[in-house]
Design a protein around this motif. Structure first.
Motif, PDB file in Angstrom:
ATOM      1  N   LEU A  23       1.061  -1.113  -0.008  1.00 43.27           N
ATOM      2  CA  LEU A  23       0.054   0.091   0.136  1.00 43.27           C
ATOM      3  C   LEU A  23       0.506   1.331  -0.018  1.00 43.27           C
ATOM      4  CD1 LEU A  23      -2.473  -0.603   2.870  1.00 43.27           C
ATOM      5  CD2 LEU A  23      -3.078  -0.912   0.234  1.00 43.27           C
ATOM      6  N   THR A  24       0.470   2.373  -0.282  1.00 42.95           N
ATOM      7  CA  THR A  24       1.146   3.671  -0.367  1.00 42.95           C
ATOM      8  C   THR A  24       0.673   4.550   1.159  1.00 42.95           C
ATOM      9  OG1 THR A  24      -0.661   4.808  -0.775  1.00 42.95           O
ATOM     10  CG2 THR A  24       0.545   4.639  -3.093  1.00 42.95           C
ATOM     11  N   ARG A  25       2.212   5.427   1.512  1.00 40.57           N
ATOM     12  CA  ARG A  25       2.068   5.066   2.308  1.00 40.57           C
ATOM     13  C   ARG A  25       0.044   5.668   3.048  1.00 40.57           C
ATOM     14  NH1 ARG A  25       5.566   9.925   4.798  1.00 40.57           N
ATOM     15  NH2 ARG A  25       7.549   8.229   3.824  1.00 40.57           N
ATOM     16  N   LYS A  26      -0.082   6.630   2.076  1.00 37.40           N
ATOM     17  CA  LYS A  26      -1.403   7.272   1.950  1.00 37.40           C
ATOM     18  C   LYS A  26      -2.862   5.841   2.570  1.00 37.40           C
ATOM     19  CE  LYS A  26      -5.370  10.251  -0.187  1.00 37.40           C
ATOM     20  NZ  LYS A  26      -5.329  10.924  -0.404  1.00 37.40           N
ATOM     21  N   GLY A  27      -2.749   5.060   1.582  1.00 39.13           N
ATOM     22  CA  GLY A  27      -3.351   3.602   1.365  1.00 39.13           C
ATOM     23  C   GLY A  27      -3.397   2.971   3.014  1.00 39.13           C
ATOM     24  N   ALA A  28      -2.477   3.160   3.364  1.00 36.70           N
ATOM     25  CA  ALA A  28      -1.681   2.212   5.167  1.00 36.70           C
ATOM     26  C   ALA A  28      -2.110   2.891   5.663  1.00 36.70           C
ATOM     27  CB  ALA A  28       0.014   2.393   4.808  1.00 36.70           C
ATOM     28  N   ALA A  29      -2.310   4.347   5.583  1.00 40.65           N
ATOM     29  CA  ALA A  29      -2.934   5.308   6.686  1.00 40.65           C
ATOM     30  C   ALA A  29      -4.451   5.086   7.176  1.00 40.65           C
ATOM     31  CB  ALA A  29      -2.134   6.770   6.696  1.00 40.65           C
ATOM     32  N   THR A  30      -4.933   5.238   5.885  1.00 40.31           N
ATOM     33  CA  THR A  30      -6.529   4.742   5.823  1.00 40.31           C
ATOM     34  C   THR A  30      -6.738   3.464   5.876  1.00 40.31           C
ATOM     35  OG1 THR A  30      -6.893   5.832   3.786  1.00 40.31           O
ATOM     36  CG2 THR A  30      -8.518   5.012   4.396  1.00 40.31           C
ATOM     37  N   ARG A  31      -5.955   2.456   5.489  1.00 38.07           N
ATOM     38  CA  ARG A  31      -6.032   0.964   6.442  1.00 38.07           C
ATOM     39  C   ARG A  31      -6.601   0.899   7.517  1.00 38.07           C
ATOM     40  NH1 ARG A  31      -4.515  -4.007   7.402  1.00 38.07           N
ATOM     41  NH2 ARG A  31      -5.521  -5.321   6.670  1.00 38.07           N
ATOM     42  N   GLN A  32      -5.344   1.796   8.424  1.00 34.24           N
ATOM     43  CA  GLN A  32      -5.192   1.542   9.895  1.00 34.24           C
ATOM     44  C   GLN A  32      -6.023   2.251  10.623  1.00 34.24           C
ATOM     45  OE1 GLN A  32      -2.760  -0.019  11.203  1.00 34.24           O
ATOM     46  NE2 GLN A  32      -2.388   0.352  13.322  1.00 34.24           N
ATOM     47  N   ARG A  33      -6.013   3.740  10.214  1.00 34.30           N
ATOM     48  CA  ARG A  33      -7.701   3.688  10.337  1.00 34.30           C
ATOM     49  C   ARG A  33      -9.229   3.352  10.730  1.00 34.30           C
ATOM     50  NH1 ARG A  33      -8.280   7.963   7.000  1.00 34.30           N
ATOM     51  NH2 ARG A  33     -10.931   7.365   6.255  1.00 34.30           N
ATOM     52  N   ILE A  34      -9.126   2.669   9.614  1.00 34.93           N
ATOM     53  CA  ILE A  34     -10.136   1.753   9.146  1.00 34.93           C
ATOM     54  C   ILE A  34     -10.341   0.461  11.110  1.00 34.93           C
ATOM     55  CG2 ILE A  34     -12.132   0.354   7.865  1.00 34.93           C
ATOM     56  CD1 ILE A  34     -10.979   2.013   5.887  1.00 34.93           C
ATOM     57  N   LEU A  35      -8.719  -0.364  10.624  1.00 36.42           N
ATOM     58  CA  LEU A  35      -8.388  -1.015  11.436  1.00 36.42           C
ATOM     59  C   LEU A  35      -9.382  -0.692  12.965  1.00 36.42           C
ATOM     60  CD1 LEU A  35      -7.060  -3.603  12.451  1.00 36.42           C
ATOM     61  CD2 LEU A  35      -5.309  -3.216  11.673  1.00 36.42           C
ATOM     62  N   GLU A  36      -7.399   0.401  13.528  1.00 41.35           N
ATOM     63  CA  GLU A  36      -8.279   0.727  14.830  1.00 41.35           C
ATOM     64  C   GLU A  36     -10.129   1.422  15.452  1.00 41.35           C
ATOM     65  OE1 GLU A  36      -4.939   3.925  15.058  1.00 41.35           O
ATOM     66  OE2 GLU A  36      -3.170   2.829  15.008  1.00 41.35           O
ATOM     67  N   GLY A  37      -9.864   2.177  14.090  1.00 40.15           N
ATOM     68  CA  GLY A  37     -12.249   2.512  14.072  1.00 40.15           C
ATOM     69  C   GLY A  37     -12.629   1.370  14.491  1.00 40.15           C
ATOM     70  N   ALA A  38     -12.457   0.267  14.141  1.00 43.52           N
ATOM     71  CA  ALA A  38     -13.473  -1.088  14.037  1.00 43.52           C
ATOM     72  C   ALA A  38     -12.706  -1.804  15.391  1.00 43.52           C
ATOM     73  CB  ALA A  38     -13.493  -1.353  13.068  1.00 43.52           C
ATOM     74  N   ALA A  39     -11.806  -1.578  15.554  1.00 46.78           N
ATOM     75  CA  ALA A  39     -11.557  -2.423  17.363  1.00 46.78           C
ATOM     76  C   ALA A  39     -12.500  -1.715  18.211  1.00 46.78           C
ATOM     77  CB  ALA A  39      -9.774  -2.557  17.451  1.00 46.78           C
ATOM     78  N   ALA A  40     -11.388   0.161  18.478  1.00 43.66           N
ATOM     79  CA  ALA A  40     -12.160   0.776  19.612  1.00 43.66           C
ATOM     80  C   ALA A  40     -14.274   0.742  19.549  1.00 43.66           C
ATOM     81  CB  ALA A  40     -12.169   2.336  18.874  1.00 43.66           C
ATOM     82  N   LEU A  41     -14.639   0.606  18.721  1.00 43.02           N
ATOM     83  CA  LEU A  41     -15.955   0.490  18.355  1.00 43.02           C
ATOM     84  C   LEU A  41     -16.250  -0.989  18.879  1.00 43.02           C
ATOM     85  CD1 LEU A  41     -17.359   1.415  15.069  1.00 43.02           C
ATOM     86  CD2 LEU A  41     -17.861   2.372  17.992  1.00 43.02           C
ATOM     87  N   ILE A  42     -15.205  -2.263  19.108  1.00 40.51           N
ATOM     88  CA  ILE A  42     -15.809  -3.882  19.960  1.00 40.51           C
ATOM     89  C   ILE A  42     -15.170  -4.315  20.421  1.00 40.51           C
ATOM     90  CG2 ILE A  42     -14.861  -6.205  18.973  1.00 40.51           C
ATOM     91  CD1 ILE A  42     -14.401  -5.430  15.880  1.00 40.51           C
ATOM     92  N   ARG A  43     -14.344  -3.010  21.395  1.00 43.76           N
ATOM     93  CA  ARG A  43     -14.061  -2.832  23.125  1.00 43.76           C
ATOM     94  C   ARG A  43     -14.907  -2.180  23.674  1.00 43.76           C
ATOM     95  NH1 ARG A  43      -8.450  -2.931  24.979  1.00 43.76           N
ATOM     96  NH2 ARG A  43      -7.405  -4.262  24.124  1.00 43.76           N
ATOM     97  N   GLU A  44     -15.510  -1.789  23.107  1.00 45.82           N
ATOM     98  CA  GLU A  44     -17.105  -0.862  23.559  1.00 45.82           C
ATOM     99  C   GLU A  44     -18.076  -1.219  23.564  1.00 45.82           C
ATOM    100  OE1 GLU A  44     -18.873   3.776  23.848  1.00 45.82           O
ATOM    101  OE2 GLU A  44     -17.275   3.070  22.459  1.00 45.82           O
ATOM    102  N   HIS A  45     -18.444  -1.681  22.462  1.00 46.32           N
ATOM    103  CA  HIS A  45     -19.412  -2.387  21.956  1.00 46.32           C
ATOM    104  C   HIS A  45     -19.312  -3.459  21.868  1.00 46.32           C
ATOM    105  CE1 HIS A  45     -21.095   1.588  22.410  1.00 46.32           C
ATOM    106  NE2 HIS A  45     -20.543   1.665  20.943  1.00 46.32           N
ATOM    107  N   GLY A  46     -19.014  -4.461  22.050  1.00 47.12           N
ATOM    108  CA  GLY A  46     -18.673  -6.157  21.267  1.00 47.12           C
ATOM    109  C   GLY A  46     -18.468  -6.110  19.935  1.00 47.12           C
ATOM    110  N   VAL A  47     -18.305  -7.355  19.454  1.00 45.77           N
ATOM    111  CA  VAL A  47     -18.246  -7.779  18.055  1.00 45.77           C
ATOM    112  C   VAL A  47     -19.864  -7.998  17.311  1.00 45.77           C
ATOM    113  CG1 VAL A  47     -18.043  -9.461  16.287  1.00 45.77           C
ATOM    114  CG2 VAL A  47     -16.861  -9.444  18.352  1.00 45.77           C
ATOM    115  N   ALA A  48     -20.839  -9.023  18.708  1.00 40.72           N
ATOM    116  CA  ALA A  48     -22.138  -8.489  17.542  1.00 40.72           C
ATOM    117  C   ALA A  48     -22.713  -7.155  17.828  1.00 40.72           C
ATOM    118  CB  ALA A  48     -23.451  -9.460  18.183  1.00 40.72           C
ATOM    119  N   ALA A  49     -22.631  -5.876  18.087  1.00 37.82           N
ATOM    120  CA  ALA A  49     -22.959  -4.921  18.453  1.00 37.82           C
ATOM    121  C   ALA A  49     -22.864  -3.715  17.343  1.00 37.82           C
ATOM    122  CB  ALA A  49     -23.380  -4.383  19.426  1.00 37.82           C
ATOM    123  N   THR A  50     -21.818  -4.086  17.011  1.00 35.05           N
ATOM    124  CA  THR A  50     -21.388  -3.611  15.469  1.00 35.05           C
ATOM    125  C   THR A  50     -21.158  -3.910  14.464  1.00 35.05           C
ATOM    126  OG1 THR A  50     -19.329  -3.339  17.628  1.00 35.05           O
ATOM    127  CG2 THR A  50     -18.568  -2.752  15.211  1.00 35.05           C
TER     128      THR A  50
END
Length: 204
Positions: free
Chosen positions: A4-31
């Protein structure tokens, strides 16, 4: 994974970290994917560009991310188990890490949800345990080299027992919300190692 380009890697990481934060707060089923899109200000086309397999591929990436955090949250103490104060500091770091995590274990939640449907899900946990055990075993060997732990202890089996105690304590915490058993397991493990050290001194 494709490069990935640097921008692409940053976008992917943003999605990944955002999903992880939601799952930590609400759980998998609710995300849902829509929740992830909203949380990360990402379009659906972007999400599927970086995670073509959709929800399951994203969850597998979250599992890898959370597995990495388990070890990173123990650093730098885990990196230098070369004295008893260092082992005591690591013990406190582990307890604090799981106390802050609370009753919801995101890694367990994600891998349990994926189950056998997604190749590699259980491999994430297997690799985490392998690395974690290896790092603890390295600490045992360092103490043996310093004459602080008896040579009769097998570092790998000792590390396996300590890790099993941690995991058992965490499992009970997930049910009770208390770190009592985790703390007891670590305290007994360290007491066992220190007793081995006293036996070394007695033989000198």
């Amino acid at each position: 994974m494709r490069t990935l380009t640097r921008k692409g890697a940053a976008t992917r990481q943003r999605i990944l970290e955002g999903a992880a934060a939601l799952i930590r707060e609400h759980g998998v089923a609710a995300t849902t994917l829509d929740d992830v899109l909203s949380e990360t200000a990402t379009s659906k086309s972007q999400l599927f560009h970086y995670f073509p397999g959709g929800r399951e591929e994203l969850l597998l990436a979250v599992a890898r991310f959370e597995a990495g955090r388990v070890l990173e949250d123990q650093r730098p103490q885990l990196d230098d188990l070369s004295s008893w104060p260092a082992w005591d500091a690591w013990r406190d770091k582990v307890v604090d890490r799981y106390r802050r995590q609370g009753r919801l274990c995101p890694l367990n939640s994600v891998t349990s949800h994926l189950g056998d449907r997604t190749p590699g899900a259980q491999a994430v946990v297997t690799e985490l345990m392998r690395r974690w055990q290896a790092e603890i075993a390295t600490g045992v060997r360092r103490m043996q080299d310093a004459g602080q732990i008896g040579q009769g202890l097998d570092p790998d089996r000792t590390a396996a027992a300590i890790l099993a105690g941690i995991q058992g304590g965490v499992l009970i915490q997930m049910s009770t919300g208390r770190t009592t058993h985790l703390e007891a397991s670590l305290d007994q493990s360290l007491a066992y190692l220190k007793d081995s050290a006293r036996q070394v001194c007695d033989r000198r």
